[in-house]
Scaffold this motif. Structure first.
Motif, short mmCIF file in Angstrom:
data_model
loop_
_atom_site.label_atom_id
_atom_site.label_comp_id
_atom_site.label_asym_id
_atom_site.label_seq_id
_atom_site.Cartn_x
_atom_site.Cartn_y
_atom_site.Cartn_z
N ILE A 1 0.87 -1.17 0.00
CA ILE A 1 0.00 0.00 0.00
C ILE A 1 0.92 1.23 0.00
O ILE A 1 1.82 1.33 0.83
CB ILE A 1 -0.89 0.01 1.27
N ASP A 2 0.68 2.12 -0.91
CA ASP A 2 1.46 3.36 -0.99
C ASP A 2 0.84 4.45 -0.15
O ASP A 2 1.51 5.25 0.49
CB ASP A 2 1.48 3.86 -2.44
N SER A 3 -0.50 4.51 -0.22
CA SER A 3 -1.22 5.55 0.53
C SER A 3 -2.69 5.17 0.63
O SER A 3 -3.13 4.21 0.00
CB SER A 3 -1.08 6.91 -0.18
N VAL A 4 -3.37 5.93 1.43
CA VAL A 4 -4.78 5.67 1.67
C VAL A 4 -5.52 7.00 1.55
O VAL A 4 -5.04 8.02 2.02
CB VAL A 4 -4.95 5.07 3.08
N THR A 5 -6.67 6.98 0.88
CA THR A 5 -7.44 8.22 0.77
C THR A 5 -8.46 8.30 1.90
O THR A 5 -9.15 7.31 2.19
CB THR A 5 -8.18 8.30 -0.58
N VAL A 6 -8.54 9.45 2.50
CA VAL A 6 -9.47 9.68 3.61
C VAL A 6 -10.38 10.85 3.22
O VAL A 6 -9.93 11.84 2.65
CB VAL A 6 -8.68 10.03 4.90
N LYS A 7 -11.67 10.69 3.50
CA LYS A 7 -12.63 11.73 3.16
C LYS A 7 -13.46 12.11 4.37
O LYS A 7 -13.77 11.24 5.20
CB LYS A 7 -13.60 11.23 2.09
N THR A 8 -13.87 13.36 4.42
CA THR A 8 -14.79 13.77 5.48
C THR A 8 -16.16 14.05 4.85
O THR A 8 -16.27 14.22 3.63
CB THR A 8 -14.31 15.05 6.18
N LEU A 9 -17.15 14.13 5.70
CA LEU A 9 -18.50 14.39 5.18
C LEU A 9 -18.61 15.82 4.63
O LEU A 9 -19.48 16.13 3.84
CB LEU A 9 -19.54 14.16 6.28
N ASP A 10 -17.68 16.71 5.07
CA ASP A 10 -17.68 18.09 4.56
C ASP A 10 -17.02 18.20 3.20
O ASP A 10 -16.91 19.28 2.64
CB ASP A 10 -16.92 19.02 5.52
N GLY A 11 -16.46 17.11 2.71
CA GLY A 11 -15.85 17.15 1.38
C GLY A 11 -14.34 17.27 1.40
O GLY A 11 -13.70 17.33 0.35
N LEU B 1 -20.29 9.17 0.48
CA LEU B 1 -18.87 9.40 0.22
C LEU B 1 -18.43 8.76 -1.10
O LEU B 1 -17.26 8.83 -1.47
CB LEU B 1 -18.02 8.81 1.36
N GLY B 2 -19.37 8.10 -1.76
CA GLY B 2 -19.03 7.47 -3.04
C GLY B 2 -18.57 6.03 -2.91
O GLY B 2 -18.18 5.40 -3.90
N MET B 3 -18.61 5.48 -1.68
CA MET B 3 -18.20 4.07 -1.48
C MET B 3 -19.36 3.15 -1.83
O MET B 3 -20.50 3.41 -1.42
CB MET B 3 -17.89 3.81 0.01
N PRO B 4 -19.10 2.04 -2.55
CA PRO B 4 -20.18 1.08 -2.79
C PRO B 4 -20.71 0.56 -1.45
O PRO B 4 -19.93 0.31 -0.53
CB PRO B 4 -19.50 -0.04 -3.58
N MET B 5 -22.03 0.47 -1.37
CA MET B 5 -22.61 -0.05 -0.13
C MET B 5 -22.41 -1.57 -0.06
O MET B 5 -22.13 -2.19 -1.08
CB MET B 5 -24.10 0.25 -0.10
#
Ligand SMILES: Cc1cc2nc3c(=O)[nH]c(=O)nc-3n(C[C@H](O)[C@H](O)[C@H](O)COP(=O)(O)OP(=O)(O)OC[C@H]3O[C@@H](n4cnc5c(N)ncnc54)[C@H](O)[C@@H]3O)c2cc1C
Lengths: 475, 121
Positions: free
Chosen positions: A195-205, A357-361
């Motif tokens: 794993i090189d990196s991980v993307t993290v998102k908040t509900l505020d965008g 957040l755009g993640m498949p449920m």
């Protein structure tokens, strides 16, 4: 150090030696092991310190197969599902780790004894003891001695809220805790080994990246699988999923209540409804499980006994009195959690619908097999036989063919990234490292290859502490 | 115990005392079983259970239940209650179990109830 994802500038990168995702029982127990370490830890958690319905809705999903409360069976908040758990803890039994040739896909790559030092550490975190009969020799209940086929297994109530550990992290300089932040994607290097990196998102965008030497997923068994599966591309099955195992083998502890009633002929089961401290259960001995080729189970007597009240119970009591077997019978409803046989068709997969957040449920297809019921029926038959043969009591048995049709679970999600010796059989190795990667680890009951009948969290904590030791040694 | 049952027990006991050695071991066991049956309390409860058992297992009506209960008995059963206790323990060991209103009972206890029911019918 405590931060919130909304205050981290979009596009920035957070660096750490180890990045941990999910601050529930597993993530917190793991991270606490580094409070005095010189390694830098990043602990990324979706929830806040209080419940938030929008964050919680990220747990929504679909079910096919047996109905299941996907959101209602977990809590997306700092502390994870320990914010709502009952706190009943017990070790798995040694037999639960064994390869039992009558249970397909059974056998952990680690032995019970290897976990004992970590069970001890986990018990001390929860201020519990080892659950042995010796440790409860003064407690007001009598262990079963009348039959060698049966035993008393002690569970302990330790409803610790892991939210209480927040201050440890607020004070820490080594650990950076970031709340209200959701891991949404794993990025691999070109050859897909690390794993090189991980993307993290908040509900505020806000979107930022986490970069670390090692990554630990501790998102709970449904989300661990969801994240790994969502790393798949059209021509690649996703991280750890070369053999299409991620998400498969979902297990619960099917619970049967009101299907069995015990009439005890004497007062020997007084105390089995437990106290605020302990809760004894009736179980088959490990030897009997082996010789009878049965799955593990536990039989709880949740309320104190009462005099037989329905007409048939009174009649049965009359027989017992006529035969000189009973002077004061008591009836107990029996609650039964059982071990579910690992089943590759019982699985978590991804839905075409996405969350905010755009993640498949997730779609959960929880499936039991007819053998689960057969094993339970034979187990009950042994109880009936032993209680009968030793003049201890009788059972009213309402188990039917349909008893496991729409089972209730115990809010225990297990098996979706199972531990194995080979990637053909599992997702993580004996050190909880994802097969095919060199820096990604998974924590939680998703790594359980079999579930035993004991509630999972003590074992989750033991495995988290074991991984912490492993990563500290191999820093 | 009802007056009628009490008198029957008394009568059988007297016979037993007055005619020692006349009865064969089998007859003596049968006699002991009869006395056990007659000595039972709360007969209505037992009879209802027996009635239900016979409706669930109608083939039992065709059997000589007393003979079945005394099969494999020692020549002289010293104590009928403990003989039956041992028998029902053995039933559970050998899965001679009957389900009546979902209660898992030994065949022996179910048969005793059936005999109570038949004696009252
Ligand atoms: C009502 C109830 C009663 C229970 N009773 C018992 C019991 O008596 N005994 C027992 O042993 N167990 C019990 N459990 C189960 C127990 O709570 C779990 O086994 C335990 O909490 C699992 O720990 P975990 O850390 O693996 O997962 P969790 O505690 O679920 O923690 C996962 C964490 O990951 C976070 N997260 C999820 N997705 C993301 C993401 N994408 N990005 C960042 N963070 C994310 C979540 O917010 C959460 O904090 C119960 C559960 C429930 C719901």
């Amino acid at each position: 150090m405590l931060e919130f994802g909304d205050t981290i500038p979009s596009g920035s990168t957070l660096h750490a030696d180890i990045a941990v995702f999910g601050a529930g029982a597993a993530g917190i127990a793991f991270a606490r092991e580094f409070l005095d370490s010189n390694q830098k830890l990043l602990l990324v958690e979706s929830g806040d310190r209080v419940p938030d319905s929008t964050i919680q809705s990220l747990y929504d999903g679909k079910t096919i197969g047996s109905p299941y409360p996907l959101s209602g069976s977990r809590s997306r908040q700092f502390g994870g599902s320990t914010n709502c758990w009952a706190g009943l803890v017990a070790r798995l039994d040694p037999i639960d780790f064994e390869k039992r040739n009558y249970i397909p896909h059974s056998g952990w790559p680690i032995h019970y004894d290897e976990l004992v030092p970590f069970y001890e550490r986990a018990e001390s975190l929860l201020q519990a003891n080892d659950g042995s009969l010796d440790a409860f020799s003064d407690a007001p209940f009598s262990p079963i001695t009348f039959s060698e086929k049966l035993r008393t297994k002690i569970y302990q109530w330790r409803p610790k809220r892991f939210l209480d550990f927040l201050s440890d992290f607020e004070r820490s300089r080594q650990i950076r805790l970031v709340l209200r932040s959701n891991v949404v994607a794993l990025h691999l290097n070109g050859d897909k080994w690390s794993i090189d990196s991980v993307t993290v998102k908040t509900l505020d965008g806000n979107t930022f990246r986490a970069v670390a030497n090692r990554y630990v997923l501790a998102l709970g068994a449904l989300e661990n699988a969801r994240l790994l599966l969502s790393s798949a591309t059209e021509d690649w099955p996703g991280v750890g999923n070369e053999y299409d195992i991620v998400g498969r083998f979902f297990m619960e502890h099917p619970h049967l209540d009101n299907q069995l009633q015990l009439m005890s002929f004497d007062g020997r089961f007084q105390g089995y409804s437990g106290s605020s401290d302990f809760y004894p259960a009736i179980a088959l001995s490990e030897e009997t499980l082996r010789t009878e080729r049965l799955c593990n189970s536990a039989f709880f007597l949740p309320v104190s006994g009462s005099a037989p009240s329905d007409p048939w119970a009174k009649r049965v009591q009359t027989i017992a009195t006529s035969f000189g077997l009973s002077s004061g019978a008591e009836c107990f409803p029996v609650g039964i959690p059982i071990e579910q046989i690992p089943n590759p068709e019982s699985r978590v997969s991804l839905d075409s619908e996405r969350d905010i957040l755009g993640m498949p449920m997730v779609t959960l297809n929880w499936q039991l097999t007819p053998e689960d019921l057969t094993s339970l029926q034979r187990t009950v038959e042994i109880l009936v036989q032993e209680f009968g043969a030793f003049h201890v009591g009788r059972f009213q048995n309402s188990l039917k063919q349909r008893s496991l049709k729409n089972p209730l679970g115990g809010n225990h999600h297990m098996g979706t990234t199972r531990m194995a010796t080979r990637p053909q059989e599992g997702v993580v190795d004996r050190d909880c490292k994802v097969f095919g990667t060199d820096n990604l680890y998974v924590l939680g009951s998703s790594v359980f290859p079999t579930s035993g009948a004991a509630n999972p969290t003590l074992t989750i904590l033991a495995l988290a502490m074991r991984l912490a030791d492993h990563l500290r040694k191999n820093a | 115990m009802k007056r009628r049952n009490f008198l029957s027990v008394l009568f059988l006991s007297l016979l037993h005392i007055l005619l020692p050695g006349c009865a064969s071991p089998r007859a003596r066991n049968l006699d002991a079983l009869n006395r056990f049956l007659l000595s039972l309390d709360k007969r209505k409860q037992l009879s209802l259970l027996g009635e239900k058992y016979l409706s669930l297992y109608p083939e039992e009506r065709e059997r000589n239940l007393k003979a079945v209960l005394l099969s494999e008995a020692p020549t002289n059963i010293p104590n009928m209650t403990s003989y039956l206790q041992d028998r029902l323990a053995q039933d559970f060991r050998t899965r001679e179990i009957a389900q009546v209103s979902r209660w898992e009972l030994s065949r022996t206890e179910a048969r005793i109830c059936a005999l109570v029911h038949l004696s009252e019918a």
